[in-house]
Design a protein around this motif. Structure first.
Motif, short mmCIF file in Angstrom:
data_model
loop_
_atom_site.label_atom_id
_atom_site.label_comp_id
_atom_site.label_asym_id
_atom_site.label_seq_id
_atom_site.Cartn_x
_atom_site.Cartn_y
_atom_site.Cartn_z
N ALA A 5 -10.69 -3.08 32.48
CA ALA A 5 -9.81 -2.26 33.31
C ALA A 5 -8.82 -1.50 32.42
O ALA A 5 -8.41 -1.99 31.37
CB ALA A 5 -9.05 -3.14 34.29
N GLU A 6 -8.48 -0.32 32.88
CA GLU A 6 -7.48 0.48 32.17
C GLU A 6 -6.12 -0.19 32.36
O GLU A 6 -5.77 -0.57 33.47
CB GLU A 6 -7.48 1.89 32.76
CG GLU A 6 -6.82 2.93 31.93
CD GLU A 6 -7.47 3.17 30.58
OE1 GLU A 6 -6.74 3.52 29.66
OE2 GLU A 6 -8.69 3.01 30.45
N PRO A 7 -5.35 -0.35 31.29
CA PRO A 7 -4.04 -1.01 31.45
C PRO A 7 -3.08 -0.18 32.30
O PRO A 7 -3.13 1.03 32.31
CB PRO A 7 -3.50 -1.12 30.02
CG PRO A 7 -4.55 -0.64 29.11
CD PRO A 7 -5.62 0.01 29.92
N VAL A 27 -1.22 -5.19 31.59
CA VAL A 27 0.02 -4.41 31.68
C VAL A 27 0.54 -4.13 30.28
O VAL A 27 0.87 -5.04 29.53
CB VAL A 27 1.08 -5.16 32.50
CG1 VAL A 27 2.34 -4.32 32.64
CG2 VAL A 27 0.54 -5.57 33.86
N ARG A 28 0.63 -2.86 29.95
CA ARG A 28 1.20 -2.46 28.67
C ARG A 28 2.67 -2.11 28.91
O ARG A 28 2.99 -1.22 29.70
CB ARG A 28 0.47 -1.25 28.10
CG ARG A 28 1.01 -0.84 26.74
CD ARG A 28 0.14 0.17 26.05
NE ARG A 28 -1.17 -0.43 25.80
CZ ARG A 28 -2.33 0.22 25.94
NH1 ARG A 28 -2.34 1.47 26.32
NH2 ARG A 28 -3.48 -0.38 25.70
N VAL A 29 3.55 -2.85 28.28
CA VAL A 29 4.99 -2.61 28.42
C VAL A 29 5.31 -1.39 27.55
O VAL A 29 5.18 -1.43 26.33
CB VAL A 29 5.80 -3.86 28.00
CG1 VAL A 29 7.29 -3.60 28.14
CG2 VAL A 29 5.38 -5.07 28.83
N ALA A 30 5.71 -0.30 28.22
CA ALA A 30 5.85 0.99 27.55
C ALA A 30 7.03 1.08 26.60
O ALA A 30 6.87 1.55 25.48
CB ALA A 30 5.91 2.11 28.57
N PRO A 31 8.23 0.68 26.99
CA PRO A 31 9.30 0.79 25.99
C PRO A 31 9.15 -0.30 24.95
O PRO A 31 8.61 -1.38 25.22
CB PRO A 31 10.57 0.58 26.82
CG PRO A 31 10.15 -0.26 27.96
CD PRO A 31 8.72 0.15 28.25
N ASP A 32 9.61 0.00 23.76
CA ASP A 32 9.67 -1.03 22.71
C ASP A 32 10.91 -1.86 23.01
O ASP A 32 12.04 -1.41 22.80
CB ASP A 32 9.76 -0.37 21.34
CG ASP A 32 9.70 -1.37 20.19
OD1 ASP A 32 10.01 -2.57 20.41
OD2 ASP A 32 9.38 -0.94 19.07
#
Length: 112
Positions: A5-7, A27-32
């Protein structure tokens, strides 16, 4: 072999968003989260949300691995565990599940 699946890219602006996603989301957490300008409170709430959503797999990427390791080391200690539970209580209250956020605090008093 099934296609992965696409994150979902999570900006963390809506701290409660992961609670509404289908089970098994990547789930890719976008902010660092470990950039120096990210406040600890935000970081704590994101980690609390991730802990309360074990049905998802969260991916964190950082340009600050030292800060990441220091943070994880702290939350693994007793004091950090207490602080992480306090952040989880905030998230549970936002979800309208405050009854799940009760328990003993540092002084043995009940938190609500």
């Amino acid at each position: 072999m099934p296609e992965a699946a696409e994150p979902i890219v999570w900006s963390c602006r809506d701290i409660l968003a992961p609670f509404g996603w289908a089970t098994g989301a990547i789930v890719r957490v976008a902010p660092d989260l470990f950039e120096p300008e990210v406040r600890t409170k935000i970081r704590d709430e994101v980690f609390a949300t991730m802990a309360l959503c074990p049905q998802h797999r969260f991916e964190l990427r950082t340009a600050y691995p030292r800060a990441y390791h220091d943070y994880v080391r702290v939350i693994a200690e007793d004091r950090g565990e207490y602080l992480a539970r306090a952040a989880a209580g905030i998230i549970l209250r936002k979800l309208g599940r405050a009854h799940e956020a009760t328990g003993s605090g540092r002084n043995g008093r009940s938190r609500t």
